[in-house]
Scaffold this motif. Structure first.
Motif, mmCIF file in Angstrom:
data_model
loop_
_atom_site.group_PDB
_atom_site.id
_atom_site.type_symbol
_atom_site.label_atom_id
_atom_site.label_comp_id
_atom_site.label_asym_id
_atom_site.label_seq_id
_atom_site.Cartn_x
_atom_site.Cartn_y
_atom_site.Cartn_z
ATOM 1 N N CYS C 32 -3.059 17.909 8.601
ATOM 2 C CA CYS C 32 -2.000 17.007 9.076
ATOM 3 C C CYS C 32 -2.574 15.841 9.869
ATOM 4 O O CYS C 32 -3.384 16.025 10.762
ATOM 5 N N VAL C 33 -2.170 14.616 9.517
ATOM 6 C CA VAL C 33 -2.606 13.422 10.262
ATOM 7 C C VAL C 33 -1.504 12.885 11.175
ATOM 8 O O VAL C 33 -1.615 11.778 11.690
ATOM 9 N N GLN C 34 -0.409 13.639 11.337
ATOM 10 C CA GLN C 34 0.667 13.221 12.234
ATOM 11 C C GLN C 34 1.277 11.887 11.813
ATOM 12 O O GLN C 34 1.608 11.053 12.661
ATOM 13 N N CYS C 35 1.436 11.703 10.515
ATOM 14 C CA CYS C 35 1.952 10.420 10.042
ATOM 15 C C CYS C 35 3.458 10.312 10.219
ATOM 16 O O CYS C 35 4.014 9.221 10.168
ATOM 17 N N ALA C 36 4.133 11.456 10.376
ATOM 18 C CA ALA C 36 5.586 11.484 10.613
ATOM 19 C C ALA C 36 6.430 11.266 9.363
ATOM 20 O O ALA C 36 7.633 11.042 9.460
ATOM 21 N N THR C 37 5.824 11.326 8.192
ATOM 22 C CA THR C 37 6.637 11.243 6.974
ATOM 23 C C THR C 37 7.645 12.392 6.948
ATOM 24 O O THR C 37 8.794 12.227 6.550
ATOM 25 N N CYS C 38 7.204 13.570 7.403
ATOM 26 C CA CYS C 38 8.075 14.742 7.364
ATOM 27 C C CYS C 38 9.257 14.577 8.310
ATOM 28 O O CYS C 38 10.407 14.714 7.911
ATOM 29 N N ILE C 57 3.959 21.218 14.256
ATOM 30 C CA ILE C 57 2.579 21.295 13.770
ATOM 31 C C ILE C 57 1.626 20.863 14.882
ATOM 32 O O ILE C 57 0.595 21.486 15.130
ATOM 33 N N CYS C 87 4.768 14.636 1.899
ATOM 34 C CA CYS C 87 3.651 14.691 2.840
ATOM 35 C C CYS C 87 2.376 14.236 2.142
ATOM 36 O O CYS C 87 1.966 14.822 1.151
ATOM 37 N N VAL C 91 0.643 19.153 3.183
ATOM 38 C CA VAL C 91 0.673 20.210 4.206
ATOM 39 C C VAL C 91 1.663 21.342 3.850
ATOM 40 O O VAL C 91 1.535 22.446 4.329
#
Ligand SMILES: Cc1cc2nc3c(=O)[nH]c(=O)nc-3n(C[C@H](O)[C@H](O)[C@H](O)COP(=O)(O)OP(=O)(O)OC[C@H]3O[C@@H](n4cnc5c(N)ncnc54)[C@H](O)[C@@H]3O)c2cc1C
Ligand code: SF4
Ligand code: SF4
Ligand code: SF4
Ligand code: SF4
Ligand code: SF4
Ligand code: SF4
Lengths: 660, 291, 167
Positions: C32-38, C57, C87, C91
């Motif tokens: 996870c790169v913490q992109c916030a798509t989810c 996460i 994602c 993930v």
């Protein structure tokens, strides 16, 4: 073997702590001393240092060594170093063997005792092999002093100009009707906002005029054979059906032509005719006919262009031309392809008119674009007041097959947002990003100015774009910095698409025997030390074909590639590796299996007085050994890697006692 | 074509209208259905409790169908997703061995050959016949796909598009009705959050109903009993809570298709729908009379 | 003024992320790169502050094991797969939530709603009880009877040990 017993020197290296921390180097050196034929065995802190090398040379003289084994790092690092050490001391460099106890031992093991045992095994194997090595002589081959640059983007343009200015005859082969590549499509360039074509087109013109450059556009590389210093390249150029000397660029033909097609240069946002010029500054600067769509060529009839051309420039008789080029060096500069945004269905590119890509944006904002530089909502032509950018589209995306960051799209977005801010001072501009990446001279400053101009950067990637009845775009996203969920209605959304290796790269890489890295771009010879070279000697790399990069980095790499090519081409002759296949004609039955399997066309079955026999084309052979492995008669051997030598090594590995 | 009808837990108890309409529409289309009494829970809720138990319970059903040598037709999207996900996992030899060990005490084994299809997919694959037989319905219909009917895409490799789903809208058009687009069409019904935080699920439902209302649909159509519980059974409650009137009739896909195929309201269980369909039927009747 | 809570990182559980990664479904947590798509597209996060998949996460990676297992927010995921489709790092968020729930169950933190569902399924073989009443109603409608009980699932429970948790 009737030869006198070899006198072997073994040097076991600590490589500082790289090896010494895991392998008991002294124990390995002591052990080597016990092996048959070993007259000296030493440990040293850095064998590659001057001291280390001198000690080998002194031993060669004082102990009359006839073989040398160095156990240290990878032969890719220092194989050449130690071969030269031997050569300088008067020992044939092919009587040297290198053992890798770093990458293949100390770096991959933690158990000291077992690592030391493994190092001993490896040294024993090398001693077994080195006994059987034979002296080999390097051959020389004349260098053909011309160069070929494949691809006419900014990377190819600059490397060709560097070479040509150094007095080297240079061919530039470009697939499209004009050189210029993607840079020609850009409006302005970050971080200085120079007009892209203003800085590129003079160089494009230089390519067209330079006395040392021969430009071949609208052409494909058909075949490449040969080796460093002596490549043969077959190039097929497609007919343009227009006579260069006659065409005055009046455009009458295009006015009359009934066939209208999407204009590739303008990302399909404008139309062009079947007879057209790709863009006003195109080089070469004359019209061409798109044979795939011309009525006359596909169905017969029409010929309106020919009938109306006041200068008699249309020639439907023109045919494709095939040429053979002989060059000593090749620079690959075939660039990138933009990620196909229709793959990301959640963003609706191709379905929603007001979702565009970053490359589309470059054309909208260009004076030669569909609206003469006015950025508008494609759906209704209105000036956009609320604009969003979405970063990392098709990059950093494992599911789309690109784990890498495309490096230029953050800066391209800051550039485009800044340009929008200038055009529409009252517009709201939002950039949805995951990380902003601005490592480059003047880049962070440029990004900072963007923020100061009120561009709002939102850390959080939208999941989806929805469209309402008026083609407004709706984005719900998390702003991770505030933890808020934001709902935004926008007039226009620009997708910051990433850079991909061109689809046709696979084919070109195969023709050149180049390897590709897992990201699909061409693999450089060494990621740090040889970024402009490939694994094939005489073939160099520059620009985005190696990895996404901006224009300054591209131009710098082009200088590097040109310098390396020039260094090769200014020699009169080059030395060829003697590690090549050799055929024992008595054993060869002419079955042709070797010929079938050789990737380099370097072995051929020919008629001789003794019947059909395989013969090696020494200069083309790369010493890969496929022929030797495929020969059912064991008639082919690769020098320096003969069956006898390799078997001795294997035997030594399996049966420590029997080494002789 | 013959399928083993997998009812799951919810359909036979809470949405019998779905069951009746499915059985009758399939019959009309010449698709026969078998009832295997050994079928049990699909395993869906167990995935959150223990992965191995979930796989074993799901695979048990797959084994039942495999033994009967019949493809499975599901009606609940959660069942469909649960069985297909387990089916995919069971293609791996190690997983299969591990799970089959749990099935041994009940004398079942799963080899991995069962085909599972959602009833709506079966209807989609029969669309040409439906088109031929249908009397056009003059209705504006909002399609609700729900989640497990199209996602995760790895179990629906050759069917549907999770971002731009199409099958329900094509079927709506096939029976002469007009599919109505509305905001946030792919939004989840929130059914599985009901037991955790009712207010969250009910808010999700309210959002969707108001989007559909705004778009001016005569009805919404769906393919999952879970979703139906949320939109039909709970609609009144949400109206009371939110102080907002929706009055959106909720049809199961086979009810809509059945109407076009000329089945009677009883054959489609329409009386059991909570939000009254009387006006809807009247509109249809009027439309037909005018013709 | 409410005092701000500062988390002492040395009191967190750095192993928690590996524990999740070793559960089926949790394998990709560390990508996870913490992109916030989810979280941007999550239908639950858009109506409730209790739930944000990206933050869960993040908390798991930081090692806030107790908070993640004892608070009820992991149970909010509707398993709609919206995020999982998008994602960029694959993930598989809902599967990961299930993996975390599986760990919570083992640590005695099963959500009562799921415990009840697990119990019913174990005891009856189905989620909703079928009595004579339902079967009579079905018969009236011309629908075939369904079996009231299926004992096979209880057998499976005893193989996997889930019976001890929910029954
Ligand atoms: C939207 C966008 C905005 C950008 N903005 C900036 C900016 O502001 N500043 C900046 O520094 N950089 C910018 N860049 C990056 C810049 O475009 C690249 O750095 C540059 O184009 C790389 O040049 P190149 O020659 O390597 O590749 P290309 O420009 O792709 O050129 C490759 C050439 O090779 C040709 N070719 C391909 N295959 C073959 C073949 N098989 N045989 C013969 N010819 C072939 C192609 O037709 C093309 O002409 C931007 C990129 C994008 C996508
Ligand atoms: S009409 Fe003739 S001269 Fe004019 S642009 Fe066309 S080809 Fe060139
Ligand atoms: S002959 Fe071809 S290029 Fe010329 S005017 Fe006709 S269609 Fe156009
Ligand atoms: S440069 Fe920026 S937008 Fe492009 S891939 Fe990298 S982080 Fe994403
Ligand atoms: S070693 Fe054999 S197969 Fe390899 S390049 Fe030389 S001739 Fe070809
Ligand atoms: S979409 Fe994937 S990578 Fe992005 S924050 Fe969510 S889990 Fe992490
Ligand atoms: S699967 Fe769970 S986390 Fe993902 S979008 Fe749906 S509810 Fe949110």
């Amino acid at each position: 073997m009737s030869k006198s017993e070899p006198r072997i020197g073994v040097y076991v290296c600590h490589c500082g702590l790289n090896i010494g921390a895991v392998v008991d180097v002294a124990a390995v050196a002591q052990y080597a001393q016990t092996l048959p034929g070993v007259v000296v065995s030493r440990e040293s802190t850095y064998t590659c240092s001057d001291n280390g090398q001198r000690s080998i040379q002194e031993d060669i003289e004082n102990h009359n060594l006839s073989r040398v084994v160095v156990a240290s790092c990878s032969p890719r690092m220092h194989g050449d170093t130690f071969m030269k050490t031997c050569e300088t001391a008067g020992l044939n460099p092919y009587l040297f063997e290198m053992v890798n106890i770093r990458e293949q031992c100390s770096w991959v093991h933690t158990d000291k005792e077992q690592a030391t045992e493994k190092a001993k095994d490896l040294v024993r194997m090398a001693v077994a092999k080195v006994r059987l090595l034979e002296p080999l002589e390097k051959q020389k081959s004349a260098v053909n002093k011309a160069a070929l640059v494949i691809g006419g983007g900014v990377a190819g343009i600059f490397s060709a100009l560097y070479l040509a200015n150094a007095g080297i005859k240079t061919y530039v082969v470009e697939k499209k009707p004009s050189i210029g590549g993607h840079m020609a499509q850009l409006d302005k360039t970050f971080p200085t906002l120079d007009c892209s074509l203003c800085i590129l087109s003079p160089r494009m013109a230089d390519i067209g005029k330079h006395e040392n450059i021969e430009l071949i556009t609208y052409a494909d590389i058909e075949n490449i054979s040969g080796y460093a210093g002596n490549f043969q390249v077959t190039v097929k150029s497609n007919p343009r059906y227009v006579i260069k000397e006659n065409c005055r660029l009046c455009g009458v033909c295009a006015e009359k032509c009934p066939i209208s097609l999407p204009d590739e240069f303008n990302m399909g946002l404008k139309k062009r005719k079947a007879v057209y010029i790709p863009f006003p500054q195109a080089v070469p600067n004359y019209y061409l006919i798109d044979a795939g769509h011309c009525l006359h060529i596909t169905k017969g009839g029409c010929m309106l262009c020919q009938k109306n051309c006041p200068n008699d420039a249309i020639d439907f008789e023109e045919t494709e031309a095939v040429r053979e080029l002989n060059v000593g060096a090749i620079i690959v500069a075939t660039g990138f392809e933009l990620y196909d945004a229709t793959q990301k269905k959640e963003y609706g590119y191709g379905r929603y008119p007001n979702v565009i890509t970053n490359m589309d944006f470059e054309r909208w904002v260009s004076a030669d674009g569909p609206t003469h530089g006015k950025v508008v909502r494609p759906s209704d032509g209105a000036p956009p007041q609320r604009i969003g950018f979405i970063q990392c589209v098709g990059s950093r995306d494992e599911k789309e097959g690109a784990v890498y960051c495309s490096r230029i799209c953050c800066m391209a977005t800051v550039k485009q947002a800044t340009m929008l801010r200038e055009k529409y001072p009252s517009a709201e501009i939002y950039v949805y990003y995951t990380d902003m990446r601005t490592p480059g001279k003047g880049f962070e400053e440029f990004y900072q100015r963007g923020r100061e101009h009120g561009i709002v950067f939102i850390r959080g990637k939208p999941g989806e774009i929805e469209e309402d009845d008026n083609h407004n775009l709706l984005i719900v996203s998390e702003d991770t910095d505030s933890g808020l969920i934001l709902r935004n209605t926008l007039d226009l959304v620009v997708l910051a698409c990433g850079l991909r290796p061109p689809e046709a790269l696979e084919e070109l890489a195969q023709k050149l025997h180049l390897s590709r890295s897992p990201d699909g771009f061409i693999m450089e010879a060494h990621p740090k030390l040889r970024p402009a070279e490939t694994s094939i000697s005489g073939v160099f790399l520059t620009g985005c074909v190696q990895f996404p990069k901006d224009i300054p980095d591209t131009v710098a790499q082009s200088g590097g590639a040109a310098a390396m090519a020039a260094a090769l081409l200014t020699k009169d002759e080059i030395e060829l590796e003697p590690v090549r296949a050799a055929v024992d004609e008595e054993l060869c039955i002419g079955c042709g299996l070797c010929e079938e399997n050789c990737d380099y066309g370097a072995i051929e079955v020919k008629k001789t007085e003794e019947g059909m026999k395989a013969q090696v084309i020494e200069v083309a052979c790369q010493g890969c050994g496929v022929c030797a492995a495929s020969c059912p008669q064991k008639a082919v051997t690769v020098r320096h890697f003969t069956d006898g030598q390799l078997l001795a090594q294997v035997t030594a590995a399996l049966e420590p006692e029997v080494i002789v | 074509m013959k399928y083993a009808l997998f009812l799951g837990c919810t359909v036979p108890v809470r949405t019998m209208a779905y069951e009746i309409s499915t059985r009758n529409v399939m019959k009309k289309l010449g698709i026969s259905l078998a009832d295997l009494e050994d079928f049990g829970c699909c395993g869906f809720p167990l995935e959150s409790i223990d992965h191995t138990t979930y796989l074993s319970v799901a695979a048990r059903n797959l084994a039942v169908a495999e033994a009967a040598n019949l493809p499975v037709m599901t009606m609940c999207s959660a069942c469909n997703g649960s069985l297909l996900k387990a089916n995919l996992a069971m293609q791996d030899k190690n997983t299969r061995d591990e799970i089959n060990a749990n099935l041994k005490p009940i004398n079942r084994q799963y080899k991995g050959t069962t085909v599972v299809k959602h009833a709506a997919r079966v209807l989609y694959e029969t669309m040409d016949t439906i088109k031929e037989m249908a009397h056009p319905l003059n209705l504006k219909v909002a399609a609700h796909y729900g989640c497990h009917y199209t996602k995760p895409s790895e179990i629906y490799a050759d069917f549907e598009d999770p971002e731009v789903p199409y099958s329900l809208e094509e079927l709506i058009s096939a029976v002469g009705a007009t599919p109505i687009p509305y905001e946030n069409k792919k939004q989840c019904c929130g059914g599985s959050v009901m037991g955790i935080d009712e207010s969250v699920s009910l808010e999700m439902v309210r959002e969707k109903l108001s989007h559909i209302k705004k778009a001016g649909a005569d009805a919404m159509v769906l393919v999952c009993p879970f979703c139906d519980v949320m939109y039909d059974i709970n609609q009144k409650r949400i109206e009371n809570q939110a102080g907002e009137q929706f009055g959106i009739p909720v049809l199961f896909l086979p009810q809509l298709i059945g109407l076009a195929l000329g089945l009677t309201p009883d054959e489609l269980g329409l009386k059991m729908n909570r939000v009254s369909v009387r006006n809807l039927l009247k509109t249809l009747g009027d439309g037909n009379e005018q013709k | 003024m409410k005092k701000k809570e500062i988390i002492n990182m040395d009191e967190l559980d750095p192993q928690f992320k590996y524990e999740i990664a070793s559960q089926p479904g949790g394998e990709h947590i560390l990508k996870c790169v913490q992109c916030a798509t989810c979280s941007s597209g999550c239908p639950v996060a858009s109506v409730s502050d209790r739930f944000n998949p990206r933050k869960i996460i993040r908390m798991a990676v930081l090692g806030l094991k107790d908070t993640v297992l004892r608070e009820d927010f992991v149970w909010y995921c509707a398993a709609c797969y919206t995020c999982s489709e998008r994602c960029p790092q694959d993930v598989r968020i809902p599967d990961l939530m299930a993996a975390v729930r599986n760990i919570a169950v083992k640590e005695g933190c099963i959500h009562p709603a799921y415990k009840e569902q697990g119990r019913l399924i174990g005891e009856l073989g189905r989620l909703y009880e079928v009595t004579e009443f339902e079967n009579e109603k079905r018969e009236k409608l011309g629908l075939p009877k369904v079996r009231e009980k299926n004992e096979e699932i209880a057998e499976i429970y005893s193989c996997t040990g889930v019976g001890k948790v929910v029954l």
